[in-house]
Design an enzyme around this catalytic site. Sequence first.
Site, mmCIF file in Angstrom:
data_model
loop_
_atom_site.group_PDB
_atom_site.id
_atom_site.type_symbol
_atom_site.label_atom_id
_atom_site.label_comp_id
_atom_site.label_asym_id
_atom_site.label_seq_id
_atom_site.Cartn_x
_atom_site.Cartn_y
_atom_site.Cartn_z
ATOM 1 N N TYR A 33 0.679 -1.280 0.174
ATOM 2 C CA TYR A 33 -0.174 -0.098 0.048
ATOM 3 C C TYR A 33 0.885 1.303 -0.084
ATOM 4 O O TYR A 33 1.963 1.360 0.275
ATOM 5 C CB TYR A 33 -0.840 -0.046 1.240
ATOM 6 C CG TYR A 33 -0.260 0.385 2.538
ATOM 7 C CD1 TYR A 33 0.367 -0.642 3.141
ATOM 8 C CD2 TYR A 33 -0.803 1.597 3.081
ATOM 9 C CE1 TYR A 33 0.944 -0.444 4.527
ATOM 10 C CE2 TYR A 33 -0.164 2.001 4.333
ATOM 11 C CZ TYR A 33 0.680 1.114 5.027
ATOM 12 O OH TYR A 33 1.359 1.168 6.414
ATOM 13 N N LYS A 149 6.410 -1.783 1.985
ATOM 14 C CA LYS A 149 5.360 -1.507 2.467
ATOM 15 C C LYS A 149 3.951 -2.284 2.418
ATOM 16 O O LYS A 149 3.295 -2.129 1.471
ATOM 17 C CB LYS A 149 5.142 0.074 2.026
ATOM 18 C CG LYS A 149 4.150 0.670 2.944
ATOM 19 C CD LYS A 149 4.094 2.441 2.418
ATOM 20 C CE LYS A 149 3.034 3.125 3.029
ATOM 21 N NZ LYS A 149 3.106 3.284 4.464
ATOM 22 N N GLU A 182 12.349 2.695 14.067
ATOM 23 C CA GLU A 182 11.308 3.843 13.690
ATOM 24 C C GLU A 182 9.955 3.908 14.368
ATOM 25 O O GLU A 182 9.989 2.996 15.422
ATOM 26 C CB GLU A 182 10.868 3.497 12.266
ATOM 27 C CG GLU A 182 10.274 2.102 11.926
ATOM 28 C CD GLU A 182 9.997 1.811 10.289
ATOM 29 O OE1 GLU A 182 9.735 2.818 9.701
ATOM 30 O OE2 GLU A 182 9.798 0.835 10.176
ATOM 31 N N LEU A 207 11.315 1.086 7.048
ATOM 32 C CA LEU A 207 10.447 1.808 5.821
ATOM 33 C C LEU A 207 11.316 2.929 5.258
ATOM 34 O O LEU A 207 11.620 3.725 6.254
ATOM 35 C CB LEU A 207 9.147 2.173 6.136
ATOM 36 C CG LEU A 207 8.404 2.466 4.828
ATOM 37 C CD1 LEU A 207 8.003 1.115 4.238
ATOM 38 C CD2 LEU A 207 7.034 3.278 5.128
HETATM 39 N N1 PMP Z 1 7.734 3.909 8.904
HETATM 40 C C1 PMP Z 1 6.485 3.220 8.904
HETATM 41 C C2 PMP Z 1 6.398 1.796 9.672
HETATM 42 C C3 PMP Z 1 5.267 3.531 8.319
HETATM 43 O O1 PMP Z 1 4.121 3.080 8.294
HETATM 44 C C4 PMP Z 1 5.450 4.948 8.011
HETATM 45 C C5 PMP Z 1 4.231 5.724 7.136
HETATM 46 N N2 PMP Z 1 3.400 4.749 6.391
HETATM 47 C C6 PMP Z 1 6.549 5.666 7.733
HETATM 48 C C7 PMP Z 1 7.655 5.166 8.214
HETATM 49 C C8 PMP Z 1 6.544 6.998 7.099
HETATM 50 O O2 PMP Z 1 6.609 6.900 5.740
HETATM 51 P P1 PMP Z 1 6.179 8.075 4.699
HETATM 52 O O3 PMP Z 1 7.034 9.170 4.995
HETATM 53 O O4 PMP Z 1 6.460 7.527 3.365
HETATM 54 O O5 PMP Z 1 4.752 8.242 5.130
#
Ligand code: PMP
Length: 294
Positions: A33, A149, A182, A207
Amino acid sequence: MSRIIYVNGHYRRYGEAGVHVEDRGLQFADSVYEVIEIYNTQLIDPTRHLDRLERSMNELSISPPMSRSALSHIIEQTVRRNRVHNGIVYLQVTRGTAPRDFPINGKDLSPTLICSARATSRSARDSIAAKGISVVSVPDIRWGRCDIKTVMLLPAVLAKSSAHQAGASEAWLVDTDGWITEGASSNAWILNQDYELQTRSLSHALLPGITRQTLIDVAGKTGILVVERAFNAKQAYTAKEAFNTSASATIMPVVRIDEQSIGSGTPGPITLKLRQAFHHHAERIPASARPAKY
Ligand code: PMP
């Protein structure tokens, strides 16, 4: 106005949309996603988000449901039909539907595509950011490919739920060596004792956040040094500032980690400066008119 969602070729009202009960997304979380911010009717960083979606599909050998330009058209239509000026676009691509059986091999499935768009309140988000949020550290119990993701989000659901129970808004996940990987749905950052912005370097453990990447660009342009190096909870407790990054909240100041107030206990000046600068530097594409670029 009832909300409209795109599922496999049709725009439908929410109550009327659905996927097959043997969709592998439902049965196995065999699905990836993306979440893209809509800010003042513009998509923020769509190229990077769609690049990451392609990478996620590629890593799992999920067939892309359509070309990027066709997908961009669906995003644009979904935003328009839901009249979203500020909010998020949500995309999900599952491997498709097949009788429930674990192996992927030999299955030539037609992927399921879901696209929705939802309005969120910018002023509510800004007032949360003005105060800053609390986070709690919890063990990272996820799998070995957190760089993809996927919708396999149960560990994040549990981590966020325990954060909420503790009166915090986000959980920072701690690996078995004590390093923060994270947030449950964000990347974690500190401004360290040397006034460097510090966030963990990319690997299979976390991620590759799009907001994280754009923020690295923004910091470069504003002359703030970024170091991509892991930090632990103890180092975070004594940080000058702390924040999270994500597409849905951009840069969210963190003022408390576990029992410790960070800095002065209010959002830090550098964090707020980066938050202010973020949209100015990010890629912005009108959500209602598809450009040739993506
Ligand atoms: N880490 C994780 C585990 C996440 O779910 C997200 C948000 N989807 C992020 C980091 C931040 O990623 P992004 O800046 O692409 O939204």
